[in-house]
Design an enzyme around this catalytic site. Structure first.
Site: not given
Length: 637
Positions: A361, A466
């Site tokens: 990211v 998650d």
């Protein structure tokens, strides 16, 4: 295009039915609601209410109806077999999803309604909510208000009647339905795909049911036939009209009405065809522009076309792959901005180390706005499908995407969340003391609201799979947002052999049986609560955090509070922080419930959010805008 014709035909049928529908005076409803079942373990549950569009003439779009009931437009559309932008016509049946709960021995879904000039309990119950509640029960649920002296702007809870299915009736869900003049149990059974005996078992004999009171209808599938058939109210019988009033003149009027109705319906059809053609033109133009940009990029990075038969073959393979990618993403071209790879390269300095946030990211600046850019191989279709159906303040928002076909790479462009992950705040000893208990409690509640939304207001329900402190991001006001839907699954109660997740957060039933349900998110949420209280990692030096909880509670010496205080984050004891140990103990009890090994014993996120909101009341001076971040520190505003 092939789905368009049935839609227009349905609209035509609905339009013609509406020409024959007349308004009827509605007598005061006498429903007294439903007592809770003796088996309280069935609460809360997913329930539904059948609502007719136009019960309130001002509510003829999904957004307005969703706002009325406090549910998302998307969940309302899914349950009602519509798209989120579908137009509504008066009388159109809508299935409103409800989270049915038990309170003070009454089974209902609470809806907050702000009183407007001229409102009374009766008018709002009958007109706005279509008799899905009744004014006597509204009075019971709002004991502090005087029904004859309602102030404009006051919020009133209107209990929408509902009930949860039990093992005895074996239905998927129960729909609350307002019994109309002309209804019979046989006609209702046909509309909802059930049987008369099931209606009798839930509501008693048909003769005891009065018009405009509610009945409970068990259904075995969602949406039921009454929705998929686009049923509209039937016209009143002429038997109730004195013969002298039925004349040739009224017959001519009806024929004129039919002609006018046909003209209106055909006009609507023409307009919808035009909108559809314009939409197709827009998609075609975007695709052509995208292909032109791809050609420019190919020439730029490959130095033009290659020579020889081998090069020609490779170009053919790329073209085939590009066509498949375009087919995959075409349905999202009108929903998100499609960025060019050149824009992302410039925004991130060629995806330099200096722009890296974490993992894959990157931070990028485009058009004066900062974004988080997630780089991944072309496997983002499932994540895009999940993200396009969710929209909530406690979920990180997707802004757009970019496809780089030659590299087989996809980029997802998200809103940039200024303060990074909860994990980085909790486990950086230099910053942990700045995250006081009020902020941690607010983060816990924000995360609960985000999970409640994806579990209860999406259809099929979304399981994140998650949840962990590194996937909880904090904005400039230290409000939490759920991030990273890369492992999310739409639909639950599935079994998989491909086990993924992060050690220390994975629910036992998922590890053993591969069972995917919303309760696995609840388990992981419980672990995050432990991190908030203890300041410790989910797994540290081989020790699993959640396994320590029972040891704190199992002793019978009455010193639970003392053991929790010894176990909690020492950073919470620093400075002059206002903190209630009662609140900390309550959060630990919630975490313990979420971490039950039997998923059936874990609470839903509805329960968790409600309980935490009560804990939040211990800090009545806490303002949602009370925390700001400056130079990496939390400061009083």
């Amino acid at each position: 295009m092939h789905h368009f014709v049935p839609t227009t035909i349905s609209l035509l049928v609905i339009s013609l039915h509406l020409l024959r529908t007349s308004s009827q005076a509605t007598p005061p409803p006498t429903s007294n609601g439903y007592n809770c079942s003796s088996d309280r373990s069935i609460y809360p549950c997913q329930a539904y209410a059948l609502y007719r569009a136009g019960a309130d003439p001002t509510l003829l779009d999904l957004a307005s109806v969703g706002d009325l009931f406090g549910v998302s437009r998307l969940s309302l559309a899914r349950a009602s077999n519509l798209t989120a932008t579908s137009p509504l016509v008066p009388g159109q049946p809508l299935l409103v999803p409800l989270t049915c709960a038990c309170s003070s021995n009454l089974s209902y879904f609470p809806v907050s309604y702000r009183i407007a000039p001229g409102d009374t309990y009766y008018l709002v119950s009958s007109k706005n909510f279509g008799n899905l509640t009744s004014y006597p029960v509204v009075e019971v649920v709002n004991p502090s208000l005087v029904p004859t002296n309602l102030s404009v702007g006051v919020d009133v809870v209107f209990p929408i009647f509902c009930q949860c299915p039990t093992t005895k009736n074996g239905s998927l869900a129960i729909v609350t339905y307002s019994f109309q003049v002309g209804d019979t149990f046989a006609s209702i059974a046909s509309e909802f795909g059930t049987d008369v005996q099931s209606l009798v078992s839930l509501n008693g004999k048909e003769a005891s049911v009065q018009a405009y009171t509610t009945i409970l209808v068990p259904v075995s599938r969602i949406p039921p036939p009454v929705i998929t058939r686009a049923v509209v109210p039937q016209p009143p019988s002429t038997a109730s009209v004195p013969p002298s009033t039925v004349s040739a003149e009224s017959g001519n009027g009806r024929r004129k009405g039919v002609v006018v109705g046909l003209a209106v319906a055909l006009g609507i059809i023409g307009l919808l065809w035009l909108v559809s053609l314009l939409g197709l033109l827009l998609v075609w133009r975007r695709r052509r522009r995208w292909e032109e940009e791809r050609g420019k990029r190919s020439n730029k990075y490959r130095g033009g076309g290659g020579g020889g038969g081998g090069g020609g073959e490779r170009r053919f393979e790329r073209s085939t792959s590009d066509d498949k990618l375009m087919a995959d993403i075409s349905e999202w071209l009108d929903k998100y901005k499609v960025y060019r790879i050149e824009e992302l390269m410039e925004a991130t300095g060629g995806f330099s180390e200096g722009s890296l946030i974490q993992g894959s990211v990157y931070k990028g600046l485009m058009d004066g706005e900062v974004y988080a850019i997630k780089k991944m191989k072309w496997n983002a279709r499932d994540e895009l499908k999940i993200l396009q159906k969710v929209n909530h303040t406690n979920l990180v928002k997707l802004e757009g995407f970019c496809i780089e076909p030659d590299a087989g790479t996809c980029y997802l462009i998200y809103e940039y969340i200024e303060n990074g992950s909860l994990h980085s705040w909790l486990h950086d000893r230099g910053r942990a003391h700045k995250l006081d208990w009020r902020a941690r409690l607010r983060i816990a509640l924000d995360l609960a609201h985000g999970l409640q939304y994806i579990h209860e207001h999406t259809w099929p329900r979304v399981v994140h799979k998650d949840i962990k402190s590194s996937n909880v991001l904090l904005d400039s006001k230290m409000r939490a947002k759920v991030a990273n839907f890369g492992l999310a699954k739409s639909g639950c109660n599935a079994v998989t052999t491909h086990i993924v997740g992060t050690q220390g957060y994975v629910a036992p039933e998922y590890l053993v049986d591969g069972l995917v349900t919303t309760k696995m998110d609840v388990f992981a949420y419980g672990v995050v609560l432990l991190e908030l209280v203890s300041g410790r990692e989910a797994v540290s030096e081989g020790e699993i955090l959640w396994m320590e909880v029972e040891g704190i509670f199992e002793n019978k010496d009455g010193r639970v509070e003392g053991r929790i205080m010894a176990w909690m984050d020492k950073a919470l004891m620093m400075g002059e922080q206002s903190m209630s140990m009662d609140s900390v103990v309550n959060v630990m009890h919630i975490a313990r419930a979420c971490l039950q090994k039997d998923p059936a014993k874990r609470p839903s996120m509805v329960d968790v959010a409600y309980t935490l909101s009560k804990a939040d009341e211990l800090f009545s001076d806490f303002s949602e805008d009370g925390l700001m971040v400056g130079s990496g520190d939390i400061v009083a505003r």
